[in-house]
Design a protein around this motif. Structure first.
Motif, PDB file in Angstrom:
ATOM      1  N   ASP A 214       0.835  -1.199   0.000  1.00  0.00           N
ATOM      2  CA  ASP A 214       0.000   0.000   0.000  1.00  0.00           C
ATOM      3  C   ASP A 214       0.875   1.256   0.000  1.00  0.00           C
ATOM      4  N   LYS A 215       1.902   1.251   0.850  1.00  0.00           N
ATOM      5  CA  LYS A 215       2.800   2.416   0.915  1.00  0.00           C
ATOM      6  C   LYS A 215       3.548   2.639  -0.388  1.00  0.00           C
ATOM      7  N   LEU A 216       3.876   1.538  -1.074  1.00  0.00           N
ATOM      8  CA  LEU A 216       4.618   1.648  -2.336  1.00  0.00           C
ATOM      9  C   LEU A 216       3.700   1.943  -3.513  1.00  0.00           C
ATOM     10  N   GLY A 217       2.405   1.959  -3.265  1.00  0.00           N
ATOM     11  CA  GLY A 217       1.462   2.185  -4.354  1.00  0.00           C
ATOM     12  C   GLY A 217       1.241   0.957  -5.227  1.00  0.00           C
ATOM     13  N   VAL A 218       1.587  -0.225  -4.692  1.00  0.00           N
ATOM     14  CA  VAL A 218       1.311  -1.470  -5.426  1.00  0.00           C
ATOM     15  C   VAL A 218      -0.095  -1.927  -5.046  1.00  0.00           C
ATOM     16  N   PRO A 219      -1.014  -2.003  -6.004  1.00  0.00           N
ATOM     17  CA  PRO A 219      -2.364  -2.452  -5.649  1.00  0.00           C
ATOM     18  C   PRO A 219      -2.327  -3.890  -5.145  1.00  0.00           C
ATOM     19  N   ALA A 220      -3.051  -4.152  -4.049  1.00  0.00           N
ATOM     20  CA  ALA A 220      -3.000  -5.474  -3.413  1.00  0.00           C
ATOM     21  C   ALA A 220      -4.401  -5.896  -3.033  1.00  0.00           C
ATOM     22  N   GLU A 221      -4.684  -7.180  -3.226  1.00  0.00           N
ATOM     23  CA  GLU A 221      -6.015  -7.653  -2.844  1.00  0.00           C
ATOM     24  C   GLU A 221      -5.969  -9.100  -2.372  1.00  0.00           C
ATOM     25  N   VAL A 222      -6.947  -9.445  -1.549  1.00  0.00           N
ATOM     26  CA  VAL A 222      -7.126 -10.819  -1.099  1.00  0.00           C
ATOM     27  C   VAL A 222      -8.088 -11.475  -2.073  1.00  0.00           C
ATOM     28  N   ARG A 223      -7.594 -12.509  -2.790  1.00  0.00           N
ATOM     29  CA  ARG A 223      -8.438 -13.139  -3.790  1.00  0.00           C
ATOM     30  C   ARG A 223      -7.982 -14.585  -4.004  1.00  0.00           C
ATOM     31  N   ALA A 224      -8.925 -15.464  -4.211  1.00  0.00           N
ATOM     32  CA  ALA A 224      -8.589 -16.869  -4.459  1.00  0.00           C
ATOM     33  C   ALA A 224      -7.974 -17.026  -5.842  1.00  0.00           C
ATOM     34  N   LEU A 225      -7.038 -17.978  -5.932  1.00  0.00           N
ATOM     35  CA  LEU A 225      -6.354 -18.277  -7.192  1.00  0.00           C
ATOM     36  C   LEU A 225      -6.429 -19.778  -7.393  1.00  0.00           C
ATOM     37  N   SER A 226      -6.828 -20.217  -8.563  1.00  0.00           N
ATOM     38  CA  SER A 226      -6.764 -21.661  -8.816  1.00  0.00           C
ATOM     39  C   SER A 226      -5.313 -22.053  -9.104  1.00  0.00           C
ATOM     40  N   LEU A 227      -5.036 -23.338  -9.035  1.00  0.00           N
ATOM     41  CA  LEU A 227      -3.671 -23.788  -9.324  1.00  0.00           C
ATOM     42  C   LEU A 227      -3.283 -23.492 -10.783  1.00  0.00           C
ATOM     43  N   PRO A 228      -4.171 -23.764 -11.750  1.00  0.00           N
ATOM     44  CA  PRO A 228      -3.803 -23.417 -13.136  1.00  0.00           C
ATOM     45  C   PRO A 228      -3.515 -21.920 -13.305  1.00  0.00           C
TER      46      PRO A 228
END
Lengths: 285, 285
Positions: A214-228
């Motif tokens: 957040d401080k670096l201005g990198v957008p970040a989110e909590v989100r599920a990711l499939s293995l593929p």
């Protein structure tokens, strides 16, 4: 082990009637010690207190814990080290019913800084793909409690040192975390980490990295990711309170990345400046 | 507690570095002692060995365990008692990786027979309907391992003594077992107990009752029961190694049964003749 204190006194044995042993009825925190001070202390304590709330454990006196912890850390004589804090419901109560007038047991164990090769930060690590799945238990998800057989089973799946860490998944096969770390992916410059509300441990370093992003201005989110999908992302790294950030260069024998990637490298630098893990942990020679 | 032995010697404290405490990395058995002898020993040991196999724990010397257990049970002087056997992976190995050359810790703890009112066998018990769900973890299902936070959470849901036991369910709401017992239903003279291959503990007394039913010519099967179906069955009872058979007379405030029902009563009588729980445990005055 350098030194161990139980309930504020040098000791290394607990009652075999302790509910921490009988049922894993307790919590723990593994804390980096730099310059004599336990790092990210407030967040470790916040997670511990959240665990106490959810397990209905009487909360510790956090001022006393800090006082004892910093006093114990003097044994390190300025070196970096690891402080493990274990907090159980204490002894008493035959059967599962938590005793009414319980006196929790607090254990502080101080050990030397682990010897990991600098290549783990500089060139990245290879992840073993574990078959052990994390069961979904929303009442315990996120906590660092003492019921850790799934991690023991997952970690026992490999012993070849080519794998520095293992990736564990939920019952549907979705990647959740490492055996003892959290998982991050970078896609088109965005940072993604899987949700931990059904299984997994919400790492203090994960929280710290979300704030650094957040401080670096990198957008970040909590989100599920499939293995593929994970296999197609731009960068992957693992985090924990001791390792800081380990870039991932390979997932099993099938997928490789150039590690560390640019976003991972920016976060590593920010973490190095922050000073919450020792310099060598960030790959400094 | 009457007496405790650790690794064959009178002692009541273990290393705070024991993996049983750190991760719940171990197993336990709760065994009825009648006439100086641990009951249903072979089946307790069979389950313990199955647990060792699945957790990749070095198995114990079962002859030595028997010898130590019977020697410790002499402390009861012929009274009935409870022998709790705890078997952990022992100390060593920072982190989840099981150490290569591990020496397990074996703890034998002897305590007095629990004081339960005779009405529990004669008039039955009322079950609290717990909201805590058992997570599905096929790799650990059936075992009596030391990761028991779900049972602690479920048992903490009530403290009114009107409820002698609580019913716990799987994530879909299907009844699985009691907090510290197994569940049986009787439908049209057939005995039914839920499968335990995804969650739950496969009780030694459950196995014993299935065998008793077979000997009595009562058809018995392992089959899932929904909660609505459970509310309509003819008889319900709970089992464990100490209680033997507790007929169920009520489930929460909504469903009641006349307890003990005829099949439950036949099984109670057969269990009394078998002598693997003390007489009073079967409701004898």
């Amino acid at each position: 082990m350098i030194a161990t204190w139980i309930n504020g006194k040098p000791a290394d044995r607990i009652s075999c009637g302790d509910r921490g042993l009988a049922y894993g009825d307790g919590l723990f925190e593994t804390i980096a010690v730099v310059g004599g001070r336990p790092q990210l202390w407030d967040w470790h304590i916040e997670r511990l207190l959240e665990g106490c709330r959810r397990l209905r454990l009487p909360p510790p006196d956090t001022g006393l814990l800090w006082e004892e912890s910093t006093r114990l850390c003097q044994e390190l004589d300025g070196s970096s080290g690891v402080l493990k804090l274990t907090y159980t419901r204490g002894t008493g109560g035959r059967g599962y019913a938590p005793p009414g007038n319980t006196t929790p047991t607090r254990i502080l164990a101080l050990s030397a800084w682990p010897q990991w090769p600098a290549s783990r930060w500089e060139e990245g690590v290879a992840l073993f793909l574990c078959q052990t799945r994390l069961a979904e238990q929303p009442q315990l998800a996120g906590l660092k409690h003492l019921n850790r057989l799934e991690q023991v089973l997952a970690r026992a799946e490999w012993d070849d040192p080519q794998w520095a860490e293992g990736l564990v998944r939920d019952p549907s096969g979705g990647p959740v975390e490492g055996v003892s770390s959290n998982l991050f992916a970078v896609v088109h410059g965005r940072l993604i980490t899987p949700p931990l509300d059904r299984c997994g441990v919400a790492g203090v370093m994960r929280r710290n990295i979300m704030q650094l992003a957040d401080k670096l201005g990198v957008p970040a989110e909590v989100r599920a990711l499939s293995l593929p999908v994970l296999r197609t992302v731009d960068e992957v790294f693992m985090s924990n309170s001791l390792a800081g950030i380990w870039p991932v260069r390979a997932l099993s024998d099938r997928t490789t990345w150039t590690a560390p990637g640019p976003v991972t490298r920016r976060l590593q630098s920010a973490l190095r400046r922050q000073g919450v893990v020792p310099g060598p942990a960030q790959g400094e020679k």
